[in-house]
Design a protein around this motif. Structure first.
Motif, PDB file in Angstrom:
ATOM      1  N   UNK A 207      50.165  90.254  37.503  1.00 39.06           N
ATOM      2  CA  UNK A 207      48.889  90.482  38.030  1.00 39.06           C
ATOM      3  C   UNK A 207      48.274  88.823  37.986  1.00 39.06           C
ATOM      4  N   UNK A 208      47.390  88.590  39.281  1.00 36.31           N
ATOM      5  CA  UNK A 208      46.828  87.549  39.171  1.00 36.31           C
ATOM      6  C   UNK A 208      45.785  87.459  38.129  1.00 36.31           C
ATOM      7  N   UNK A 209      45.576  85.964  37.557  1.00 34.05           N
ATOM      8  CA  UNK A 209      44.696  85.706  36.447  1.00 34.05           C
ATOM      9  C   UNK A 209      43.535  85.736  37.320  1.00 34.05           C
ATOM     10  N   UNK A 210      42.222  85.705  36.429  1.00 41.80           N
ATOM     11  CA  UNK A 210      41.129  85.729  36.913  1.00 41.80           C
ATOM     12  C   UNK A 210      40.447  84.386  37.576  1.00 41.80           C
ATOM     13  N   UNK A 211      41.173  83.353  37.391  1.00 43.37           N
ATOM     14  CA  UNK A 211      41.144  82.076  38.039  1.00 43.37           C
ATOM     15  C   UNK A 211      41.548  81.857  39.507  1.00 43.37           C
ATOM     16  N   UNK A 212      42.447  82.940  39.778  1.00 47.29           N
ATOM     17  CA  UNK A 212      42.861  82.970  41.249  1.00 47.29           C
ATOM     18  C   UNK A 212      42.057  83.897  42.033  1.00 47.29           C
ATOM     19  N   UNK A 213      41.955  85.059  41.525  1.00 44.92           N
ATOM     20  CA  UNK A 213      41.006  86.001  42.396  1.00 44.92           C
ATOM     21  C   UNK A 213      40.370  87.188  41.643  1.00 44.92           C
ATOM     22  N   UNK A 214      38.894  87.375  41.501  1.00 46.78           N
ATOM     23  CA  UNK A 214      38.484  88.500  40.531  1.00 46.78           C
ATOM     24  C   UNK A 214      38.896  89.762  41.447  1.00 46.78           C
ATOM     25  N   UNK A 215      38.663  89.821  42.762  1.00 42.86           N
ATOM     26  CA  UNK A 215      39.143  91.069  43.323  1.00 42.86           C
ATOM     27  C   UNK A 215      40.662  91.520  43.241  1.00 42.86           C
ATOM     28  N   UNK A 216      41.555  90.410  43.475  1.00 40.96           N
ATOM     29  CA  UNK A 216      43.021  90.832  43.081  1.00 40.96           C
ATOM     30  C   UNK A 216      43.556  91.299  41.706  1.00 40.96           C
ATOM     31  N   UNK A 217      42.610  90.711  40.714  1.00 35.30           N
ATOM     32  CA  UNK A 217      42.789  91.059  39.298  1.00 35.30           C
ATOM     33  C   UNK A 217      42.170  92.527  39.286  1.00 35.30           C
TER      34      UNK A 217
ATOM     35  N   UNK B 182      37.890 103.602  36.801  1.00 38.43           N
ATOM     36  CA  UNK B 182      36.730 103.233  36.271  1.00 38.43           C
ATOM     37  C   UNK B 182      35.751 102.622  37.334  1.00 38.43           C
ATOM     38  N   UNK B 183      34.331 102.426  37.068  1.00 37.65           N
ATOM     39  CA  UNK B 183      33.507 101.790  38.054  1.00 37.65           C
ATOM     40  C   UNK B 183      33.700 100.430  38.294  1.00 37.65           C
ATOM     41  N   UNK B 184      34.334  99.628  37.461  1.00 37.10           N
ATOM     42  CA  UNK B 184      34.570  98.313  37.715  1.00 37.10           C
ATOM     43  C   UNK B 184      35.455  98.019  38.861  1.00 37.10           C
ATOM     44  N   UNK B 185      36.111  98.886  39.443  1.00 32.13           N
ATOM     45  CA  UNK B 185      36.931  98.771  40.603  1.00 32.13           C
ATOM     46  C   UNK B 185      35.998  98.631  41.852  1.00 32.13           C
ATOM     47  N   UNK B 186      34.744  99.273  42.055  1.00 35.29           N
ATOM     48  CA  UNK B 186      33.750  99.232  43.185  1.00 35.29           C
ATOM     49  C   UNK B 186      32.618  98.267  42.767  1.00 35.29           C
ATOM     50  N   UNK B 187      32.170  98.286  41.371  1.00 35.09           N
ATOM     51  CA  UNK B 187      30.957  97.828  40.903  1.00 35.09           C
ATOM     52  C   UNK B 187      31.067  96.295  40.830  1.00 35.09           C
ATOM     53  N   UNK B 188      29.928  95.402  40.863  1.00 36.71           N
ATOM     54  CA  UNK B 188      29.904  94.097  40.490  1.00 36.71           C
ATOM     55  C   UNK B 188      30.216  93.727  38.905  1.00 36.71           C
ATOM     56  N   UNK B 189      31.351  93.249  38.524  1.00 39.28           N
ATOM     57  CA  UNK B 189      31.595  93.142  37.237  1.00 39.28           C
ATOM     58  C   UNK B 189      31.923  91.448  37.241  1.00 39.28           C
ATOM     59  N   UNK B 190      31.815  91.006  35.792  1.00 39.09           N
ATOM     60  CA  UNK B 190      32.242  89.507  35.543  1.00 39.09           C
ATOM     61  C   UNK B 190      33.428  89.424  35.676  1.00 39.09           C
ATOM     62  N   UNK B 191      34.419  88.164  35.536  1.00 34.63           N
ATOM     63  CA  UNK B 191      35.661  88.048  35.264  1.00 34.63           C
ATOM     64  C   UNK B 191      35.956  88.291  33.865  1.00 34.63           C
TER      65      UNK B 191
END
Length: 222
Positions: free
Chosen positions: A176-186, A197-206
């Motif tokens: 799985x890509x790390x957060x440094x690569x892409x938050x969406x891909x992570x 969980x809601x993290x998949x669609x909500x705005x969350x931090x790395x």
């Protein structure tokens, strides 16, 4: 002359470069990884695991996640008091913290290392696997190590089981890509292995998604 450093560390893998290893990662289909882990744990309602992506000081927000069976919820917290309050209230089966929770053998004071190494054998083992890791007593890491050890001690005083985790290593091994690569891909990668969980669609931090990964390491541990 450095052979004693490697005592207790596994043999060097034949393919030490992570870039090479990644090409051979077999991605399980659907939700196999988390679903299979939950079956192995054998918990009737599914375990409750808190993951914490700790920062070095209260000036920066820390990612906090609760993995309840396969469902993750997250928040950002700053103070140790907040972290302790929310974690204890969650009544977790285990707490998984992304921070060094110990010092190298022979070191009792991070400011007085002397001739002792500034790294632990577990960090050396990760390096030998081709996984990037920061030594726990690097000048930039001392604050995090100190805070992590104090926080773990407070949790243990309250009867909680605490383990150390490293989300970046878990993400590398799972492909799985790390957060440094892409938050969406992570986020997509975490969803692909079965964490809802809601993290998949909500705005969350790395840091919140890394906290979910820390919780996932707790599930592997159980």
């Amino acid at each position: 002359s450095i052979a004693p450093i490697f005592t207790g560390v596994s043999e060097l893998p034949k393919k030490s470069k992570l870039s090479t290893t990644r090409k051979h990662v077999v991605q399980p289909s659907g939700r196999e990884i988390v679903a299979n882990l939950l079956k192995k744990v054998g918990h009737d309602a599914g375990p409750r695991i808190v993951g914490i992506d700790l920062t070095g000081s209260e000036r920066r927000a820390t990612g906090w996640a609760l993995l309840d069976a396969c469902n993750a919820s997250t928040m950002s917290l700053r103070t140790d008091e907040e972290l302790i309050r929310e974690t204890v209230a969650a009544k977790p089966d285990i707490v998984s913290i992304d921070s060094p929770l110990s010092m190298p053998e022979g070191v009792t004071d991070p400011d007085c290392v002397g001739n002792s190494p500034i790294y632990r054998k577990c960090e050396l083992a990760l390096k030998r696997m081709g996984i990037s890791v920061f030594w726990c007593l690097l000048p930039t890491m001392k604050g995090l190590t100190h805070r992590g050890m104090l926080l773990a001690a407070e949790f243990r005083k309250r009867g909680l089981t605490v383990i150390e985790s490293y989300p970046g290593a878990a993400q590398d091994l799972l492909g799985i890509p790390r957060k440094g690569s892409s938050l969406e891909e992570l986020k997509q990668g975490m969803g692909r292995i079965g964490i809802a969980g809601p993290y998949l669609t909500d705005r969350v931090t790395h840091d919140e998604v890394d906290a979910i990964t820390s919780a996932l390491v707790g599930l592997f541990y159980l």
